[in-house]
Design an enzyme around this catalytic site. Structure first.
Site, PDB file in Angstrom:
ATOM      1  N   VAL A  43       0.908  -1.216  -0.024  1.00 44.94           N
ATOM      2  CA  VAL A  43      -0.006  -0.128  -0.099  1.00 44.94           C
ATOM      3  C   VAL A  43       0.881   1.354  -0.072  1.00 44.94           C
ATOM      4  O   VAL A  43       0.648   2.298  -0.763  1.00 44.94           O
ATOM      5  CB  VAL A  43      -1.161  -0.029   1.136  1.00 44.94           C
ATOM      6  CG1 VAL A  43      -0.277   0.158   2.555  1.00 44.94           C
ATOM      7  CG2 VAL A  43      -2.166   0.991   1.105  1.00 44.94           C
ATOM      8  N   ASP A  44       2.046   1.001   0.480  1.00 40.70           N
ATOM      9  CA  ASP A  44       3.055   2.342   0.584  1.00 40.70           C
ATOM     10  C   ASP A  44       3.399   2.846  -0.707  1.00 40.70           C
ATOM     11  O   ASP A  44       3.449   3.833  -1.279  1.00 40.70           O
ATOM     12  CB  ASP A  44       4.253   1.854   1.560  1.00 40.70           C
ATOM     13  CG  ASP A  44       5.291   2.860   1.890  1.00 40.70           C
ATOM     14  OD1 ASP A  44       4.756   4.204   1.773  1.00 40.70           O
ATOM     15  OD2 ASP A  44       6.092   2.470   2.486  1.00 40.70           O
ATOM     16  N   THR A 133      -0.719  -6.483   7.864  1.00 40.85           N
ATOM     17  CA  THR A 133      -1.364  -7.755   7.371  1.00 40.85           C
ATOM     18  C   THR A 133      -0.763  -8.148   5.981  1.00 40.85           C
ATOM     19  O   THR A 133      -1.167  -9.227   5.534  1.00 40.85           O
ATOM     20  CB  THR A 133      -2.726  -7.723   7.465  1.00 40.85           C
ATOM     21  OG1 THR A 133      -3.158  -6.730   6.450  1.00 40.85           O
ATOM     22  CG2 THR A 133      -3.364  -7.319   8.592  1.00 40.85           C
ATOM     23  N   TYR A 136       4.230  -7.382   6.212  1.00 42.83           N
ATOM     24  CA  TYR A 136       4.746  -7.556   7.676  1.00 42.83           C
ATOM     25  C   TYR A 136       4.079  -8.962   8.315  1.00 42.83           C
ATOM     26  O   TYR A 136       4.410  -8.977   9.528  1.00 42.83           O
ATOM     27  CB  TYR A 136       4.480  -6.373   8.494  1.00 42.83           C
ATOM     28  CG  TYR A 136       5.449  -5.112   8.290  1.00 42.83           C
ATOM     29  CD1 TYR A 136       6.411  -5.387   7.414  1.00 42.83           C
ATOM     30  CD2 TYR A 136       5.511  -4.075   8.959  1.00 42.83           C
ATOM     31  CE1 TYR A 136       7.276  -4.403   6.984  1.00 42.83           C
ATOM     32  CE2 TYR A 136       6.518  -2.843   8.717  1.00 42.83           C
ATOM     33  CZ  TYR A 136       7.379  -3.102   7.739  1.00 42.83           C
ATOM     34  OH  TYR A 136       8.238  -2.085   7.483  1.00 42.83           O
TER      35      TYR A 136
HETATM   36  P1  ADP Z   1       2.569  -3.999   5.778  1.00 45.84           P
HETATM   37  O1  ADP Z   1       3.908  -3.712   5.431  1.00 45.84           O
HETATM   38  O2  ADP Z   1       2.194  -3.136   6.822  1.00 45.84           O
HETATM   39  O3  ADP Z   1       2.036  -5.496   5.891  1.00 45.84           O
HETATM   40  P2  ADP Z   1       1.295  -3.927   3.096  1.00 45.84           P
HETATM   41  O4  ADP Z   1       1.111  -2.753   2.088  1.00 45.84           O
HETATM   42  O5  ADP Z   1       2.196  -5.351   2.772  1.00 45.84           O
HETATM   43  O6  ADP Z   1       1.803  -3.348   4.439  1.00 45.84           O
HETATM   44  O7  ADP Z   1      -0.158  -4.464   3.367  1.00 45.84           O
HETATM   45  C1  ADP Z   1      -1.157  -3.975   4.411  1.00 45.84           C
HETATM   46  C2  ADP Z   1      -2.283  -4.298   3.682  1.00 45.84           C
HETATM   47  O8  ADP Z   1      -2.605  -3.215   2.596  1.00 45.84           O
HETATM   48  C3  ADP Z   1      -2.443  -5.601   2.978  1.00 45.84           C
HETATM   49  O9  ADP Z   1      -3.804  -6.217   3.461  1.00 45.84           O
HETATM   50  C4  ADP Z   1      -2.439  -5.248   1.470  1.00 45.84           C
HETATM   51  O10 ADP Z   1      -3.431  -6.221   0.756  1.00 45.84           O
HETATM   52  C5  ADP Z   1      -3.186  -3.953   1.460  1.00 45.84           C
HETATM   53  N1  ADP Z   1      -3.181  -3.096   0.591  1.00 45.84           N
HETATM   54  C6  ADP Z   1      -2.056  -3.069  -0.563  1.00 45.84           C
HETATM   55  N2  ADP Z   1      -2.446  -2.265  -1.612  1.00 45.84           N
HETATM   56  C7  ADP Z   1      -3.396  -1.598  -1.171  1.00 45.84           C
HETATM   57  C8  ADP Z   1      -4.363  -0.655  -1.790  1.00 45.84           C
HETATM   58  N3  ADP Z   1      -3.931  -0.001  -2.967  1.00 45.84           N
HETATM   59  N4  ADP Z   1      -5.367  -0.026  -1.006  1.00 45.84           N
HETATM   60  C9  ADP Z   1      -5.796  -0.717   0.040  1.00 45.84           C
HETATM   61  N5  ADP Z   1      -5.194  -1.718   0.689  1.00 45.84           N
HETATM   62  C10 ADP Z   1      -3.897  -2.334   0.032  1.00 45.84           C
END
Ligand code: ADP
Length: 182
Positions: A43-44, A133, A136
């Site tokens: 998501v980052d 989720t 991480y």
């Molecule tokens: P972390 O490193 O905190 O685990 P991630 O980005 O890998 O962060 O995942 C956190 C959650 O965000 C996951 O459930 C993932 O499926 C979700 N995610 C990824 N891309 C998006 C998006 N564009 N919008 C909403 N949720 C997302």
């Protein structure tokens, strides 16, 4: 389908939607960042791609001014939303899942601190991803329970906390956590 829980006085109403957090029309969106604040995957990466270079510039400035060693796990800090519909991005650093150490308090802190920063921004509506989720590795059902419990029990002037779940499995975990608390 959407699930909704009206907030008790002084807390945010909770809404669940399936979708992409970068497309939300809210005052602030929360980023599951890493401590470097300089971008990553998941998501980052999506937030930085959609919001453009202004967000990364603001993150670099924060690193230079206040967070030389990076943002600590469980803390939150705001930048511009760049080209996003959202005026602000609230960056928070979730804990990496550990099977041997209970890091739940740090995950709860991410939601609580994000709401505190949202209050400082006078945000009425805030969108959250399912912090920790993804990359991480936090188990979804447990991450959802902590997210819902924490937001339900945190005093804030934010009116709407919108959990934006990227897939059906995440959505179902959050819906179950919401039902469990009713
Ligand atoms: P972390 O490193 O905190 O685990 P991630 O980005 O890998 O962060 O995942 C956190 C959650 O965000 C996951 O459930 C993932 O499926 C979700 N995610 C990824 N891309 C998006 C998006 N564009 N919008 C909403 N949720 C997302």
């Amino acid at each position: 389908a959407r699930h909704l829980l009206s907030g008790r006085p002084g807390t945010a109403a909770i809404i669940l939607v399936r979708g992409d957090i970068t497309e939300q029309w809210v005052d602030a969106i929360v980023n599951a960042a890493n401590s470097s604040l300089l971008g990553g995957g998941g998501v980052d990466g999506a937030i930085h791609r959609a919001g453009g270079p202004e967000i990364l510039d603001a993150c670099r400035a924060l690193r230079a001014s206040h967070y030389g060693k990076g943002l600590r796990t469980g803390q939150a800090v705001a930048t511009t939303g760049g080209r996003l519909h959202a005026r602000s991005v609230i960056h928070t650093v979730g804990p990496v899942w550990s099977a041997t150490e209970d890091r739940s308090a740090l995950l709860a802190s991410c939601y609580r601190e994000s709401l505190r920063v949202a209050d400082q921004l006078d945000a009425n509506t805030v969108a959250f991803p399912a912090i920790s989720t993804g990359i991480y590795g936090w188990p979804l059902d447990d991450g959802a329970r902590i997210a819902i419990d924490t937001v339900r029990n945190t005093e804030t002037a934010v009116r709407e906390a919108r959990f934006v779940l990227f897939d059906d499995r995440a959505y179902e975990s959050f819906a179950a956590a919401l039902r469990a608390g009713e």
